[in-house]
Design an enzyme around this catalytic site. Structure first.
Site, PDB file in Angstrom:
ATOM      1  N   THR A  16       9.355  85.004  46.247  1.00 28.47           N
ATOM      2  CA  THR A  16      10.645  84.374  46.517  1.00 28.47           C
ATOM      3  C   THR A  16      11.565  84.345  45.311  1.00 28.47           C
ATOM      4  OG1 THR A  16       9.605  82.966  48.201  1.00 28.47           O
ATOM      5  CG2 THR A  16      11.735  82.251  47.352  1.00 28.47           C
ATOM      6  N   SER A  62       0.690  87.347  49.529  1.00 26.68           N
ATOM      7  CA  SER A  62      -0.379  87.297  50.527  1.00 26.68           C
ATOM      8  C   SER A  62      -1.117  88.626  50.635  1.00 26.68           C
ATOM      9  CB  SER A  62       0.188  86.921  51.900  1.00 26.68           C
ATOM     10  OG  SER A  62       0.787  85.646  51.862  1.00 26.68           O
ATOM     11  N   ASP A  93       2.174  81.632  46.922  1.00 31.50           N
ATOM     12  CA  ASP A  93       1.051  81.383  47.837  1.00 31.50           C
ATOM     13  C   ASP A  93      -0.299  81.734  47.232  1.00 31.50           C
ATOM     14  OD1 ASP A  93       2.700  80.384  49.761  1.00 31.50           O
ATOM     15  OD2 ASP A  93       2.694  82.164  51.036  1.00 31.50           O
ATOM     16  N   THR A 279     -17.094  72.047  45.420  1.00 33.91           N
ATOM     17  CA  THR A 279     -16.736  70.960  46.310  1.00 33.91           C
ATOM     18  C   THR A 279     -15.427  71.228  47.050  1.00 33.91           C
ATOM     19  OG1 THR A 279     -16.221  68.592  46.476  1.00 33.91           O
ATOM     20  CG2 THR A 279     -15.601  69.703  44.432  1.00 33.91           C
ATOM     21  N   GLN A 280     -15.356  70.700  48.262  1.00 33.21           N
ATOM     22  CA  GLN A 280     -14.114  70.767  49.036  1.00 33.21           C
ATOM     23  C   GLN A 280     -13.070  69.787  48.510  1.00 33.21           C
ATOM     24  OE1 GLN A 280     -14.796  70.153  53.215  1.00 33.21           O
ATOM     25  NE2 GLN A 280     -16.563  71.533  53.280  1.00 33.21           N
TER      26      GLN A 280
END
Length: 345
Positions: A16, A62, A93, A279-280
């Protein structure tokens, strides 16, 4: 500390920040980065010599992968001796992924590589692009006693410079899009640039830059969730091409205790497929063996990712898998800090 007189290379990969909005249709298109100074005349006030270079085909972040990682790392490697620092413009992203990979690909780094981008195009009235770009250039050119202050891959966004391989994108709408949950910022931008000298990388002896282009992307990232069943789990981990597995576990590293889960992981490790536990949670770290639910997997050789981000864990595995190390050596090295990506006890 000086903020002028550096020679910098500005690299546009896509995203962007490098877009302008067409007046008639309102659609976004990339502009010619050779005209950068005419679009942002404030850059002239920084008193740096700035050259620009753009990917032949700028790409949405992406779509970044091994080809783009190698292209970007090669550009920096080829121009390394000619510049004091580098600023990489990249879509937000997957910026943390690319920046983390670059931190491993470029060994013995002693100059700044600053990633930045924006949430709004550079031509928009309320854009964050100008501040992010101007401050990134200023930071890349920052010197003390004739040497760069930053000697690593950094990520600058919304008034903060972070160690890149400690970052993750946390917001798709706010200007404060990134966070470094387990490591402090390196620089805070305000009226002045406030450097956190206790956090920045120290280089005691300058060595020759080494480029590592051999990467492996046959990696499975599996986020655990309550109710994950045996058929789905085994169908994923038994994909023949998988060379490494990253498991996002619960809390401080907890897993399911079902025998089929533990045995499935054991089989992959016995097949010389490294399995890393992270870990999440957005902050904190994995502590293998703290609870019974992770103790069994610790005993069979699951690797602790400690407080590494998902992005850094994937990047490190991409970097290490081609080295063809024994499982024991792989585990030892993976659990150590190579580029400041993990906190050392």
């Amino acid at each position: 500390m000086t903020t002028s007189g550096s020679k910098l290379l500005l690299i546009y990969t896509g995203g962007t920040i490098g877009m302008i909005r067409e007046k008639d249709q309102g659609s976004l298109k990339a502009f010619n980065f050779d005209e950068l100074l005419s679009k942002i005349p404030e850059i002239k006030l920084l008193d740096h010599k700035i050259d620009t270079l753009s990917f032949d085909q700028p790409i949405d972040s992406s779509d970044f992968g091994l080809i783009q990682y190698r292209e970007l790392a090669q550009i920096i490697y080829d121009h390394y001796s000619n510049y004091d620092g580098f600023v990489v413009l990249h879509g937000s992203d997957t910026m943390s992924y690319t920046a983390s990979v670059l931190s491993f690909m470029l060994e013995n780094l002693s100059k700044p590589i600053i990633f930045t981008g924006s949430q709004l195009p550079i031509g928009d009235l309320r854009t964050d692009a100008k501040e992010n770009l101007i401050s990134s250039i200023q930071i890349a050119g920052l010197k003390q006693n004739g040497r760069p202050v930053i000697k690593e891959v950094g990520l600058y966004f919304e008034y903060k410079l972070y160690r890149a391989n400690r970052t993750t994108k946390v917001n798709a709408e706010h200007f404060e899009a990134f966070d470094s949950p387990n490591y402090p910022s390196l620089i805070q931008s305000g009226v002045n640039l406030k450097v956190n000298y206790s956090a920045v990388k120290r280089v005691r002896k300058i060595k020759e830059l080494v480029l590592h282009k051999d990467l492996e992307d046959q990696i499975l990232l599996l986020k655990l969730f309550p109710g994950l069943n045996q058929k789905v789990f085994e169908s994923l981990i038994n994909i023949p091409c998988i060379k490494g597995i990253v498991l996002e576990s619960f809390g401080s590293g907890n897993f399911k205790t079902d025998d089929w889960f533990v045995e499935g992981i054991r089989r992959k490790i016995n097949q010389s497929v490294p399995v890393v536990n992270i870990t999440q949670c957005s902050g904190g770290q994995v502590t293998m063996g703290k609870y019974y639910t992770s103790e069994r997997l610790q005993k069979i050789g699951v690797i602790s990712g400690s407080d590494m981000t998902t992005e850094a864990t994937i990047a490190k595995m991409m970097f290490m898998l081609p080295k063809r190390l024994s499982m024991k050596v792989f585990k030892t090295i993976f659990e150590a800090s190579l580029r400041g990506e993990v906190s050392e006890s």
